[in-house]
Scaffold this active site. Structure first.
Site, short mmCIF file in Angstrom:
data_model
loop_
_atom_site.label_atom_id
_atom_site.label_comp_id
_atom_site.label_asym_id
_atom_site.label_seq_id
_atom_site.Cartn_x
_atom_site.Cartn_y
_atom_site.Cartn_z
N SER A 79 -10.25 5.75 -4.41
CA SER A 79 -11.20 6.85 -4.55
C SER A 79 -10.74 7.90 -5.56
O SER A 79 -11.55 8.40 -6.35
CB SER A 79 -11.43 7.50 -3.18
OG SER A 79 -10.20 7.93 -2.61
N LYS B 173 0.86 -1.18 0.00
CA LYS B 173 0.00 0.00 0.00
C LYS B 173 0.89 1.23 0.00
O LYS B 173 1.71 1.42 0.90
CB LYS B 173 -0.90 0.00 1.23
CG LYS B 173 -1.77 1.24 1.32
CD LYS B 173 -2.76 1.15 2.46
CE LYS B 173 -3.57 2.43 2.56
NZ LYS B 173 -4.52 2.37 3.69
N LYS C 176 -2.15 -1.49 -3.81
CA LYS C 176 -3.03 -0.32 -3.75
C LYS C 176 -2.22 0.96 -3.81
O LYS C 176 -1.24 1.05 -3.09
CB LYS C 176 -3.82 -0.39 -2.44
CG LYS C 176 -4.70 0.80 -2.16
CD LYS C 176 -5.32 0.69 -0.80
CE LYS C 176 -6.13 1.94 -0.52
NZ LYS C 176 -6.53 2.03 0.85
N TYR D 147 -15.12 1.25 -6.72
CA TYR D 147 -16.38 1.96 -6.49
C TYR D 147 -17.29 1.90 -7.71
O TYR D 147 -18.46 2.24 -7.64
CB TYR D 147 -16.10 3.42 -6.11
CG TYR D 147 -15.23 3.52 -4.87
CD1 TYR D 147 -15.79 3.38 -3.60
CD2 TYR D 147 -13.84 3.69 -4.97
CE1 TYR D 147 -14.99 3.43 -2.46
CE2 TYR D 147 -13.04 3.74 -3.84
CZ TYR D 147 -13.62 3.60 -2.60
OH TYR D 147 -12.84 3.63 -1.48
N LYS E 257 1.51 9.90 6.01
CA LYS E 257 1.55 8.46 6.28
C LYS E 257 2.82 7.80 5.71
O LYS E 257 2.89 6.59 5.56
CB LYS E 257 0.27 7.79 5.73
CG LYS E 257 -1.01 8.31 6.40
CD LYS E 257 -2.24 7.45 6.10
CE LYS E 257 -3.46 7.92 6.88
NZ LYS E 257 -4.65 7.04 6.69
C1 PBG Z 1 -6.86 3.74 5.61
C2 PBG Z 1 -7.43 3.47 4.26
C3 PBG Z 1 -7.34 4.37 3.18
C4 PBG Z 1 -8.01 3.77 2.12
C5 PBG Z 1 -8.49 2.54 2.56
N1 PBG Z 1 -8.11 2.37 3.90
C6 PBG Z 1 -6.77 5.72 3.09
C7 PBG Z 1 -5.49 6.02 3.70
O1 PBG Z 1 -4.61 5.17 3.82
O2 PBG Z 1 -5.35 7.17 4.11
C8 PBG Z 1 -8.15 4.44 0.79
C9 PBG Z 1 -9.18 3.93 -0.11
C10 PBG Z 1 -9.50 4.84 -1.22
O3 PBG Z 1 -8.88 5.91 -1.44
O4 PBG Z 1 -10.45 4.50 -1.93
N2 PBG Z 1 -6.66 2.67 6.43
#
Ligand code: PBG
Length: 326
Positions: free
Chosen positions: A277, A198, A251, A316, A220
């Protein structure tokens, strides 16, 4: 006369029938996992401004929505809770409450739709007043003290009926601790889909709007991966598989097709990809502006993710895609 052209790849593109015969990648509704947002209250379906067409639903409305998407053939959803600030604290206490929003929603959805595969998010950020996926001590995200919180969250979700817990937090060693704790609590059948690779991505913006979960300070980057790195993704995937992950995830998806491809070629467990998203928003807003065609851009993006090697895709677009796909 010109030299004859010996090879003519266009022959295999000359009609829809031949194109259908020679197609290498087949996307179907069964490849898709639909992420949904649940919030407290009743009768609420609030559209997320940065994600046109996606809502935060109260549980009663979410149940109706899930019923309608199940009728389209969608068999898996990923559940994310949206909590008010009054429910958030530094320890994410709310994340393990037996009748918390997440637990109640899991129980209700599994009661109404026992066949539906339910993925649940394991990370502190929806419940954390710091907006981080782990515990914050003196401005630092601490790894080891976060692990028991994540494990307790996973057990609490499994007890409510989650089929597959999905740690999205990127703490080191969490898959092993979650697996151990689930097994000790008797949840040997609960799966783990690990967000293994991720990345610290700019494409999560609309999701953080949806949850109001942006970090209150800092970013993060001390736990999510540097977008520049590939070898590190392989290492993360190897560790998670060793620790007991049933499914590994890359991801975001669209900007990381090379990572998906590399992971797919080495992973003995299935590979998921998350079209996040911001990827959704780009296609939506570009089509609203008349710049691209939404349907074809959506199908092209999902096909590319599958072609790269993803066995399943969080998106989505799932309900919209399901109307068009076999
Ligand atoms: C956080 C989390 C995130 C997403 C899923 N779980 C965002 C982040 O890490 O700040 C993002 C999913 C998306 O953008 O559709 N645990």
């Amino acid at each position: 006369m010109n030299e004859p052209i010996p090879n003519r790849p266009r022959r295999n593109r000359s009609s829809e029938a031949i194109r259908d015969l020679v197609r290498e990648t087949h996307l179907t509704t069964h490849d898709l996992i639909y992420p949904v947002f649940v919030q407290e209250g009743t009768g609420i379906s609030q559209e997320i401004a940065t994600m046109p067409g996606i809502h935060r639903h109260s549980l009663d409305q979410l149940s109706k929505h899930v019923e309608s998407v199940a009728e389209l053939g969608i068999r898996a959803i990923a559940l994310f809770p949206v909590l008010g600030d009054d429910r958030k604290d530094t320890l994410a206490t709310e994340s393990t409450r037996e009748d918390g929003l997440m637990q109640n929603s899991i129980r209700e959805l599994k009661k109404l739709f026992p066949e539906l595969l339910l993925f649940t998010d394991v990370a502190m950020d929806p419940y954390s007043s710091d907006g981080h996926d782990g515990l914050v001590h003196d401005g630092k995200i601490v790894n080891d003290k976060t692990l028991p919180i994540l494990a307790a969250m996973a057990v609490s979700q499994a007890a409510a009926g989650a089929d597959i817990v999905a740690p999205s937090d990127m703490m080191d060693g969490r898959v092993a601790v979650i697996r151990d704790t689930l097994d000790d609590a008797g949840f040997t059948e609960t799966g783990i889909c690990s967000y293994s690779a991720k990345y610290a991505s700019a494409f999560y913006g609309p999701f953080r709007d949806a949850l109001d979960s942006a970090p209150r300070s800092g970013d993060k980057k001390t736990y999510q991966m540097d977008p520049a790195n590939m070898n590190e993704a392989i290492r993360e995937v190897e560790l998670d598989i060793d620790e007991g992950a049933d499914i590994v995830m890359v991801k975001p998806a669209g900007a990381y097709l090379d990572i998906i491809s590399e992971v797919a070629s080495m992973s003995p467990v299935p590979v998921a990809a998350y079209q996040v998203s911001g990827e959704y928003a780009m296609i939506k807003f570009a089509s609203q502006a008349g710049a691209i065609d939404e349907e074809s851009a959506m199908l092209e993006s999902l096909t590319a993710i599958k072609r790269a090697g993803a066995d399943m895709i969080f998106t989505y677009f799932a309900p919209v895609a399901a109307r068009l796909l076999p």
